[in-house]
Design a protein around this motif. Structure first.
Motif, short mmCIF file in Angstrom:
data_model
loop_
_atom_site.label_atom_id
_atom_site.label_comp_id
_atom_site.label_asym_id
_atom_site.label_seq_id
_atom_site.Cartn_x
_atom_site.Cartn_y
_atom_site.Cartn_z
N ASP A 170 44.86 4.17 68.84
CA ASP A 170 44.48 2.91 68.20
C ASP A 170 43.79 1.91 69.13
O ASP A 170 43.05 1.05 68.67
N TYR A 171 44.05 2.00 70.40
CA TYR A 171 43.45 1.07 71.36
C TYR A 171 43.42 1.76 72.72
O TYR A 171 44.17 2.69 72.98
N HIS A 208 45.26 -6.10 70.15
CA HIS A 208 45.59 -5.24 69.03
C HIS A 208 47.07 -5.45 68.68
O HIS A 208 47.89 -5.54 69.60
N GLN A 230 39.20 -8.80 66.53
CA GLN A 230 39.40 -7.52 65.86
C GLN A 230 38.13 -6.70 65.65
O GLN A 230 38.19 -5.46 65.72
N PHE A 280 37.18 -3.42 67.58
CA PHE A 280 37.83 -2.13 67.34
C PHE A 280 37.18 -1.33 66.23
O PHE A 280 37.66 -0.25 65.90
#
Length: 88
Positions: A24-25, A32, A57, A60
């Motif tokens: 996710d990151y 995040h 955000q 991402f």
């Protein structure tokens, strides 16, 4: 104190598969919701605290990462964090 002037490595690791990058990151310092350090940094250094999270955000977005969002996060949050704790 022992880490002053050091180049900290904040790469995030996938908890389900140690040794791989988090899905996710990429860094524990990223803004995040799943990155605790990143969220703490946003709360402490972003001009409006966590209320600024939506501004960061777009960095991402997998297909179209927003460079302006990244630049804002870098200038407003990451650099002040590094300066405050004297990371290289």
């Amino acid at each position: 104190m022992p880490y002053s002037n050091s180049d900290a490595d904040w790469k995030a690791e996938d908890p389900a598969c140690p040794g791989r990058v988090h899905p996710d990151y990429g860094s524990y310092t990223d803004p995040h919701p799943k990155a605790a350090l990143g969220m703490l940094m946003v709360e402490a250094f972003a001009p409006k605290g966590v209320a600024d999270l939506p501004r960061y955000q777009p960095m991402f977005d997998a297909k179209h990462p927003d460079e302006d969002a990244y630049d804002a996060w870098w200038a407003e949050v990451y650099e002040p964090f590094q300066d405050r704790y004297n990371f290289g």
